[in-house]
Design a protein around this motif. Structure first.
Motif, PDB file in Angstrom:
ATOM      1  N   ARG A  24       0.769  -1.150  -0.102  1.00 57.17           N
ATOM      2  CA  ARG A  24       0.036  -0.253  -0.289  1.00 57.17           C
ATOM      3  C   ARG A  24       0.912   0.942  -0.127  1.00 57.17           C
ATOM      4  NH1 ARG A  24      -2.923  -2.925   4.254  1.00 57.17           N
ATOM      5  NH2 ARG A  24      -1.954  -1.204   6.166  1.00 57.17           N
ATOM      6  N   LEU A  25       1.678   0.818   1.149  1.00 56.80           N
ATOM      7  CA  LEU A  25       2.721   1.719   0.702  1.00 56.80           C
ATOM      8  C   LEU A  25       3.413   2.597  -0.402  1.00 56.80           C
ATOM      9  CD1 LEU A  25       5.088   3.369   3.405  1.00 56.80           C
ATOM     10  CD2 LEU A  25       5.992   2.962   1.570  1.00 56.80           C
ATOM     11  N   SER A  26       3.963   2.036  -1.059  1.00 53.96           N
ATOM     12  CA  SER A  26       4.485   1.836  -2.534  1.00 53.96           C
ATOM     13  C   SER A  26       3.892   2.328  -3.012  1.00 53.96           C
ATOM     14  CB  SER A  26       4.960   0.665  -3.091  1.00 53.96           C
ATOM     15  OG  SER A  26       5.934   0.974  -4.333  1.00 53.96           O
ATOM     16  N   ARG A  27       2.475   2.174  -3.436  1.00 51.63           N
ATOM     17  CA  ARG A  27       1.410   2.568  -4.475  1.00 51.63           C
ATOM     18  C   ARG A  27       0.963   3.531  -3.871  1.00 51.63           C
ATOM     19  NH1 ARG A  27      -0.959  -2.332  -3.943  1.00 51.63           N
ATOM     20  NH2 ARG A  27      -2.186  -1.389  -2.235  1.00 51.63           N
ATOM     21  N   GLY A  28       1.074   3.946  -2.534  1.00 52.28           N
ATOM     22  CA  GLY A  28       0.073   4.910  -2.160  1.00 52.28           C
ATOM     23  C   GLY A  28       1.847   6.473  -2.782  1.00 52.28           C
ATOM     24  N   TRP A  29       2.403   5.920  -2.266  1.00 53.46           N
ATOM     25  CA  TRP A  29       3.662   7.054  -2.568  1.00 53.46           C
ATOM     26  C   TRP A  29       3.700   7.620  -3.919  1.00 53.46           C
ATOM     27  CZ3 TRP A  29       6.272  10.674  -0.564  1.00 53.46           C
ATOM     28  CH2 TRP A  29       7.262  11.215  -1.071  1.00 53.46           C
ATOM     29  N   LYS A  43       0.983   9.786  -5.186  1.00 50.90           N
ATOM     30  CA  LYS A  43       0.868  10.977  -4.570  1.00 50.90           C
ATOM     31  C   LYS A  43       2.070  11.628  -5.430  1.00 50.90           C
ATOM     32  CE  LYS A  43      -2.205  11.168  -1.457  1.00 50.90           C
ATOM     33  NZ  LYS A  43      -3.489  11.441  -1.295  1.00 50.90           N
ATOM     34  N   LEU A  44       2.945  11.152  -5.410  1.00 53.80           N
ATOM     35  CA  LEU A  44       4.402  11.933  -6.795  1.00 53.80           C
ATOM     36  C   LEU A  44       3.393  12.686  -7.990  1.00 53.80           C
ATOM     37  CD1 LEU A  44       7.531   9.588  -5.981  1.00 53.80           C
ATOM     38  CD2 LEU A  44       6.917  12.105  -5.108  1.00 53.80           C
ATOM     39  N   ARG A  45       2.859  11.232  -8.946  1.00 52.59           N
ATOM     40  CA  ARG A  45       2.234  11.985  -9.564  1.00 52.59           C
ATOM     41  C   ARG A  45       1.543  12.982 -10.055  1.00 52.59           C
ATOM     42  NH1 ARG A  45       1.764   5.805 -10.374  1.00 52.59           N
ATOM     43  NH2 ARG A  45       2.823   4.847 -11.611  1.00 52.59           N
ATOM     44  N   ASP A  67       0.457  18.611 -10.202  1.00 52.15           N
ATOM     45  CA  ASP A  67      -0.117  19.962  -9.842  1.00 52.15           C
ATOM     46  C   ASP A  67       0.784  21.545 -10.342  1.00 52.15           C
ATOM     47  OD1 ASP A  67      -2.534  18.441  -8.879  1.00 52.15           O
ATOM     48  OD2 ASP A  67      -1.797  18.406  -6.467  1.00 52.15           O
ATOM     49  N   ILE A  68       2.017  21.025 -10.222  1.00 51.33           N
ATOM     50  CA  ILE A  68       2.777  21.822 -10.580  1.00 51.33           C
ATOM     51  C   ILE A  68       3.095  22.925 -11.619  1.00 51.33           C
ATOM     52  CG2 ILE A  68       5.257  23.030 -10.802  1.00 51.33           C
ATOM     53  CD1 ILE A  68       5.956  20.823  -8.591  1.00 51.33           C
ATOM     54  N   GLU A  69       2.848  24.088 -11.936  1.00 53.83           N
ATOM     55  CA  GLU A  69       2.465  24.635 -13.617  1.00 53.83           C
ATOM     56  C   GLU A  69       3.459  24.120 -14.091  1.00 53.83           C
ATOM     57  OE1 GLU A  69       3.431  28.976 -13.330  1.00 53.83           O
ATOM     58  OE2 GLU A  69       3.297  28.352 -11.289  1.00 53.83           O
ATOM     59  N   GLU A  70       3.128  23.992 -15.441  1.00 56.60           N
ATOM     60  CA  GLU A  70       4.250  23.548 -16.348  1.00 56.60           C
ATOM     61  C   GLU A  70       5.566  24.335 -16.320  1.00 56.60           C
ATOM     62  OE1 GLU A  70       2.881  22.243 -19.727  1.00 56.60           O
ATOM     63  OE2 GLU A  70       1.460  21.019 -19.103  1.00 56.60           O
ATOM     64  N   PHE A  71       6.444  24.515 -17.527  1.00 59.79           N
ATOM     65  CA  PHE A  71       7.450  25.433 -17.738  1.00 59.79           C
ATOM     66  C   PHE A  71       7.171  25.883 -18.671  1.00 59.79           C
ATOM     67  CE2 PHE A  71      11.721  26.315 -19.810  1.00 59.79           C
ATOM     68  CZ  PHE A  71      11.979  26.655 -19.238  1.00 59.79           C
TER      69      PHE A  71
END
Length: 243
Positions: A222-227, A230-232, A237-241
């Motif tokens: 679960r931790l591996s999938r959840g991490w 969340k990274l994706r 969520d971060i604006e593109e360059f």
């Protein structure tokens, strides 16, 4: 290769080590790299090992033989008064093994590369943690960076640098350590499950919080999938360059 992590926190100590050793992609074995000695209500000493497996096993065996010896004049892991003295004993054992095997290893082009994370608590002082090098010298973990890594550490270090805090709960620290291992497992085939982990609560003088994380462990899956998820999400969520 291997990967080991030690954390010194306000609430206690955390130790974690993988169990893979390999001499090529088709010659992989499992060996325990987390070693514990304890005397109830008096001391707990833990040693994580990385490097040449024959050398690390020789150091562990030598330390254990000294404890079994009837020589009352020799300090041992069970009689040393402080963790600093224990670190010196481990360093001396490393130098003794090197004196015996170092020349032969050099002749056969084998490496005397070993490192250890040593930690624990002796009654009368606070828990302490050290990194012991192949020369037998050592350093103690600092307040600014309350963790140590040995082995294939570069993949799991960024998350530790960003998140580790001395006031973390041990359960939080365990989650963080396992995320660090997950990152390493994904990027380096020389590190592999199972993972041995020990959570030590200050002044408990107990190793009851010791566990082995197997490949099918539901929490680790679960931790591996959840991490990853969340990274994706964070990346999206971060604006593109834009140029």
């Amino acid at each position: 290769m291997t990967y080991c992590v030690g954390m010194k926190l306000n609430r206690g100590l955390l130790f974690a080590a993988d169990t893979r050793t390999n001499a090529g992609v088709d010659n992989i074995s499992t060996f325990k790299k987390l070693h514990v000695w304890e005397e109830p209500n008096e001391r707990v000493i833990t040693l994580l090992s990385a490097g040449n497996l024959a050398v690390t096993q020789a150091v562990i065996s030598l330390l254990s033989e000294h404890m079994a010896s009837a020589d009352n004049d020799r300090a041992t892991l069970m009689t040393a008064k402080t963790m600093f003295q224990v670190a010196r004993l481990v360093g001396s054992a490393v130098r003794e093994v090197k004196q015996i095997d170092g020349e032969a290893l050099a002749t056969s082009a084998e490496s005397f590369f070993v490192t250890f994370i040593l930690g624990g608590q002796i009654k009368g002082e606070e828990p302490r943690m050290f990194q012991v090098y192949a020369a037998g010298n050592f350093i103690e973990v600092s307040e600014d960076t309350p963790f140590l890594q040995i082995g294939e550490h570069k993949y799991g270090k960024p998350i530790l640098d960003r998140v580790t805090k001395a006031d973390m709960r041990l359960g939080e620290a365990a989650k963080l350590a396992l995320i660090s291992f997950d990152s390493t497992l994904r990027s380096n085939l020389s590190v592999g499950l199972p993972i041995d982990m020990l959570l030590y609560n200050t002044d408990s003088f107990s190793t009851e919080r010791q566990v082995r994380i197997e490949r099918d462990d539901p929490y680790f899956q679960r931790l591996s999938r959840g991490w990853s998820d969340k990274l994706r999400e964070a990346f999206a969520d971060i604006e593109e360059f834009e140029v």
